[in-house]
Design a protein around this motif. Structure first.
Motif, PDB file in Angstrom:
ATOM      1  N   GLN A 134      54.319  29.456  30.540  1.00 49.93           N
ATOM      2  CA  GLN A 134      54.927  28.562  29.561  1.00 49.93           C
ATOM      3  C   GLN A 134      56.447  28.655  29.620  1.00 49.93           C
ATOM      4  OE1 GLN A 134      51.575  29.659  26.325  1.00 49.93           O
ATOM      5  NE2 GLN A 134      53.179  28.316  25.552  1.00 49.93           N
ATOM      6  N   LEU A 135      57.096  27.542  29.290  1.00 51.97           N
ATOM      7  CA  LEU A 135      58.551  27.499  29.214  1.00 51.97           C
ATOM      8  C   LEU A 135      59.016  28.022  27.856  1.00 51.97           C
ATOM      9  CD1 LEU A 135      59.113  23.980  30.810  1.00 51.97           C
ATOM     10  CD2 LEU A 135      59.599  26.197  31.876  1.00 51.97           C
ATOM     11  N   PRO A 136      60.265  28.489  27.763  1.00 50.03           N
ATOM     12  CA  PRO A 136      60.761  29.069  26.508  1.00 50.03           C
ATOM     13  C   PRO A 136      60.595  28.175  25.287  1.00 50.03           C
ATOM     14  CG  PRO A 136      62.234  29.643  28.276  1.00 50.03           C
ATOM     15  CD  PRO A 136      61.229  28.691  28.863  1.00 50.03           C
ATOM     16  N   ASP A 137      60.776  26.842  25.443  1.00 51.68           N
ATOM     17  CA  ASP A 137      60.670  25.978  24.266  1.00 51.68           C
ATOM     18  C   ASP A 137      59.229  25.777  23.809  1.00 51.68           C
ATOM     19  OD1 ASP A 137      59.703  24.221  26.156  1.00 51.68           O
ATOM     20  OD2 ASP A 137      61.248  22.691  25.859  1.00 51.68           O
ATOM     21  N   GLU A 138      58.273  26.328  24.575  1.00 52.05           N
ATOM     22  CA  GLU A 138      56.866  26.286  24.182  1.00 52.05           C
ATOM     23  C   GLU A 138      56.434  27.576  23.486  1.00 52.05           C
ATOM     24  OE1 GLU A 138      54.959  23.532  27.693  1.00 52.05           O
ATOM     25  OE2 GLU A 138      55.481  25.601  28.226  1.00 52.05           O
ATOM     26  N   LEU A 139      57.369  28.529  23.341  1.00 48.09           N
ATOM     27  CA  LEU A 139      57.058  29.825  22.754  1.00 48.09           C
ATOM     28  C   LEU A 139      57.560  29.902  21.317  1.00 48.09           C
ATOM     29  CD1 LEU A 139      58.221  32.123  25.716  1.00 48.09           C
ATOM     30  CD2 LEU A 139      55.938  31.151  25.324  1.00 48.09           C
ATOM     31  N   SER A 140      56.893  30.720  20.507  1.00 46.18           N
ATOM     32  CA  SER A 140      57.412  31.009  19.168  1.00 46.18           C
ATOM     33  C   SER A 140      58.602  31.961  19.305  1.00 46.18           C
ATOM     34  CB  SER A 140      56.326  31.673  18.317  1.00 46.18           C
ATOM     35  OG  SER A 140      56.035  32.983  18.808  1.00 46.18           O
ATOM     36  N   GLY A 141      59.343  32.128  18.201  1.00 51.53           N
ATOM     37  CA  GLY A 141      60.480  33.044  18.232  1.00 51.53           C
ATOM     38  C   GLY A 141      60.074  34.461  18.586  1.00 51.53           C
ATOM     39  N   ARG A 146      59.612  38.913  22.635  1.00 48.53           N
ATOM     40  CA  ARG A 146      58.756  39.837  23.383  1.00 48.53           C
ATOM     41  C   ARG A 146      58.909  39.626  24.884  1.00 48.53           C
ATOM     42  NH1 ARG A 146      53.408  38.252  20.717  1.00 48.53           N
ATOM     43  NH2 ARG A 146      52.405  39.662  22.202  1.00 48.53           N
ATOM     44  N   VAL A 147      59.095  38.375  25.308  1.00 51.59           N
ATOM     45  CA  VAL A 147      59.362  38.122  26.728  1.00 51.59           C
ATOM     46  C   VAL A 147      60.702  38.758  27.128  1.00 51.59           C
ATOM     47  CG1 VAL A 147      59.864  36.339  28.459  1.00 51.59           C
ATOM     48  CG2 VAL A 147      57.988  36.019  26.829  1.00 51.59           C
ATOM     49  N   ALA A 148      61.706  38.648  26.238  1.00 50.97           N
ATOM     50  CA  ALA A 148      63.002  39.268  26.519  1.00 50.97           C
ATOM     51  C   ALA A 148      62.860  40.783  26.644  1.00 50.97           C
ATOM     52  CB  ALA A 148      64.006  38.910  25.421  1.00 50.97           C
ATOM     53  N   GLU A 164      71.110  41.963  16.758  1.00 55.95           N
ATOM     54  CA  GLU A 164      70.359  41.250  15.722  1.00 55.95           C
ATOM     55  C   GLU A 164      69.095  40.618  16.322  1.00 55.95           C
ATOM     56  OE1 GLU A 164      70.891  41.242  12.585  1.00 55.95           O
ATOM     57  OE2 GLU A 164      72.991  41.728  12.267  1.00 55.95           O
ATOM     58  N   PRO A 165      68.257  41.391  16.996  1.00 55.04           N
ATOM     59  CA  PRO A 165      67.118  40.805  17.712  1.00 55.04           C
ATOM     60  C   PRO A 165      66.045  40.222  16.810  1.00 55.04           C
ATOM     61  CG  PRO A 165      66.902  43.187  17.660  1.00 55.04           C
ATOM     62  CD  PRO A 165      68.255  42.857  17.091  1.00 55.04           C
ATOM     63  N   THR A 166      66.073  40.541  15.501  1.00 59.54           N
ATOM     64  CA  THR A 166      65.032  40.052  14.594  1.00 59.54           C
ATOM     65  C   THR A 166      65.574  39.075  13.561  1.00 59.54           C
ATOM     66  OG1 THR A 166      65.347  41.883  13.028  1.00 59.54           O
ATOM     67  CG2 THR A 166      63.821  42.252  14.853  1.00 59.54           C
ATOM     68  N   GLY A 167      66.818  38.653  13.727  1.00 62.44           N
ATOM     69  CA  GLY A 167      67.471  37.844  12.702  1.00 62.44           C
ATOM     70  C   GLY A 167      66.789  36.524  12.408  1.00 62.44           C
ATOM     71  N   ARG A 168      66.041  35.985  13.383  1.00 63.34           N
ATOM     72  CA  ARG A 168      65.400  34.675  13.196  1.00 63.34           C
ATOM     73  C   ARG A 168      63.879  34.781  13.126  1.00 63.34           C
ATOM     74  NH1 ARG A 168      69.007  30.934  17.386  1.00 63.34           N
ATOM     75  NH2 ARG A 168      71.048  31.509  16.518  1.00 63.34           N
ATOM     76  N   LEU A 169      63.381  36.006  12.898  1.00 64.47           N
ATOM     77  CA  LEU A 169      61.939  36.220  12.885  1.00 64.47           C
ATOM     78  C   LEU A 169      61.449  36.542  11.481  1.00 64.47           C
ATOM     79  CD1 LEU A 169      61.619  38.507  16.051  1.00 64.47           C
ATOM     80  CD2 LEU A 169      61.533  36.005  15.929  1.00 64.47           C
ATOM     81  N   ASP A 170      60.167  36.252  11.225  1.00 68.12           N
ATOM     82  CA  ASP A 170      59.592  36.668   9.953  1.00 68.12           C
ATOM     83  C   ASP A 170      59.361  38.178   9.981  1.00 68.12           C
ATOM     84  OD1 ASP A 170      57.087  37.238  11.237  1.00 68.12           O
ATOM     85  OD2 ASP A 170      56.445  35.173  10.944  1.00 68.12           O
ATOM     86  N   THR A 171      58.986  38.736   8.833  1.00 66.24           N
ATOM     87  CA  THR A 171      58.904  40.187   8.710  1.00 66.24           C
ATOM     88  C   THR A 171      57.933  40.813   9.696  1.00 66.24           C
ATOM     89  OG1 THR A 171      59.487  40.088   6.362  1.00 66.24           O
ATOM     90  CG2 THR A 171      58.396  42.086   7.133  1.00 66.24           C
ATOM     91  N   ALA A 172      56.749  40.225   9.836  1.00 65.91           N
ATOM     92  CA  ALA A 172      55.736  40.794  10.732  1.00 65.91           C
ATOM     93  C   ALA A 172      56.208  40.780  12.176  1.00 65.91           C
ATOM     94  CB  ALA A 172      54.423  40.031  10.590  1.00 65.91           C
ATOM     95  N   ALA A 173      56.774  39.651  12.614  1.00 65.53           N
ATOM     96  CA  ALA A 173      57.255  39.547  13.993  1.00 65.53           C
ATOM     97  C   ALA A 173      58.433  40.479  14.224  1.00 65.53           C
ATOM     98  CB  ALA A 173      57.646  38.108  14.310  1.00 65.53           C
ATOM     99  N   ALA A 174      59.313  40.602  13.209  1.00 66.45           N
ATOM    100  CA  ALA A 174      60.485  41.474  13.334  1.00 66.45           C
ATOM    101  C   ALA A 174      60.069  42.925  13.518  1.00 66.45           C
ATOM    102  CB  ALA A 174      61.370  41.335  12.098  1.00 66.45           C
ATOM    103  N   ARG A 175      59.106  43.367  12.737  1.00 58.20           N
ATOM    104  CA  ARG A 175      58.674  44.766  12.852  1.00 58.20           C
ATOM    105  C   ARG A 175      57.976  45.023  14.179  1.00 58.20           C
ATOM    106  NH1 ARG A 175      57.331  47.035   6.769  1.00 58.20           N
ATOM    107  NH2 ARG A 175      59.312  46.330   5.879  1.00 58.20           N
ATOM    108  N   GLN A 176      57.271  44.023  14.687  1.00 59.39           N
ATOM    109  CA  GLN A 176      56.640  44.184  15.990  1.00 59.39           C
ATOM    110  C   GLN A 176      57.698  44.313  17.083  1.00 59.39           C
ATOM    111  OE1 GLN A 176      54.516  40.805  17.685  1.00 59.39           O
ATOM    112  NE2 GLN A 176      52.960  42.175  18.503  1.00 59.39           N
ATOM    113  N   VAL A 177      58.747  43.500  16.998  1.00 55.62           N
ATOM    114  CA  VAL A 177      59.815  43.553  17.998  1.00 55.62           C
ATOM    115  C   VAL A 177      60.507  44.907  17.970  1.00 55.62           C
ATOM    116  CG1 VAL A 177      62.129  42.664  18.514  1.00 55.62           C
ATOM    117  CG2 VAL A 177      60.216  41.085  18.222  1.00 55.62           C
ATOM    118  N   VAL A 178      60.792  45.424  16.773  1.00 57.03           N
ATOM    119  CA  VAL A 178      61.445  46.733  16.667  1.00 57.03           C
ATOM    120  C   VAL A 178      60.558  47.830  17.242  1.00 57.03           C
ATOM    121  CG1 VAL A 178      62.325  48.467  15.061  1.00 57.03           C
ATOM    122  CG2 VAL A 178      62.860  46.060  14.710  1.00 57.03           C
TER     123      VAL A 178
END
Length: 228
Positions: A134-141, A146-148, A164-178
């Motif tokens: 998939q291309l980046p514009d087909e992915l969620s934030g 996670r690809v990065a 600021e890697p989680t600045g545009r993510l919701d809480t669940a996604a932000a904690r997963q990224v961290v």
């Protein structure tokens, strides 16, 4: 090899000159080590992003010196030795997720087929096999971040920087990224520096630095105070 991954000696970064000059970083001296987990906290405009850019050699100081004693080569000669995760979209929009992860490996000289295989392996580590084409514009934030991180894992840097890697993510996604960034740093036995506004993220780090008006200070364990 030294455990000191980077060192800043009386570093300042000023943009512009005269009355219009903006001092983004002022006379900062600090260092980071292998295995250290550092949160850089502070309000918007305090100099956090500039500090990250200086550490990644994406920007140069106007005074003082940035060095990387524990990195050979340094990011000045090989930008892939430092893994950087940005807040915004950092993936190449015309490349698939797999191709984005493979790109720095190709730039390092790895044959394209081998780079693609390694990219798929690291996407698999993060459960992203299904979005490889998939291309980046087909992915969620969250998927994009996670690809990065998969791209960082593929480069196997000894220093990971996240602005600021989680600045545009919701809480669940932000904690997963961290959690993934911490796991990546552990797996690579490297250092991790995250610029953040989030007290939860700061609380996961072993060391906290506060930026205010371009100046850096160490935050005591009992006073995380991210936005202050």
């Amino acid at each position: 090899m030294t455990d000191t991954l980077f060192r800043l000696d009386s570093v300042s970064r000023t943009y512009g000159s005269g009355a219009a000059a903006l001092v983004a970083v002022h006379d900062v001296s600090c260092e980071g080590h292998r295995g250290e987990r550092i949160a850089v906290v502070g309000p918007s405009g305090s100099g956090k992003s500039t500090l990250i850019h200086l550490l990644a050699a994406l920007d140069q100081p106007t005074a003082g010196e940035v060095s990387w004693p524990g990195l050979t080569p340094t990011p000045l000669t090989d930008p892939t030795v430092v893994g950087v995760v940005f807040q915004g979209q950092s993936l190449v929009p015309t490349l698939t997720a797999q191709e984005n992860v493979a790109l720095p490996l190709v730039l390092r000289g790895l044959p394209y087929r081998h780079a693609q295989e390694q990219a798929m392996t690291h996407l698999g580590f993060l459960g992203l096999e299904s979005i490889a084409n998939q291309l980046p514009d087909e992915l969620s934030g969250g998927q994009g971040q996670r690809v990065a991180i998969a791209r960082v894992l593929a480069m196997r840097p000894r220093l990971i920087l996240a602005d600021e890697p989680t600045g545009r993510l919701d809480t669940a996604a932000a904690r997963q990224v961290v959690a993934l960034l911490l796991e990546a740093a552990d797996e690579l036995d490297g250092g991790l520096v995250i610029a953040t506004h989030d007290p939860y993220i700061a609380g996961q780090m072993s060391t906290r630095w506060r930026m205010r008006d371009g100046e850096l200070s160490v935050v005591p364990d009992a006073a995380i105070g991210v936005s202050a």
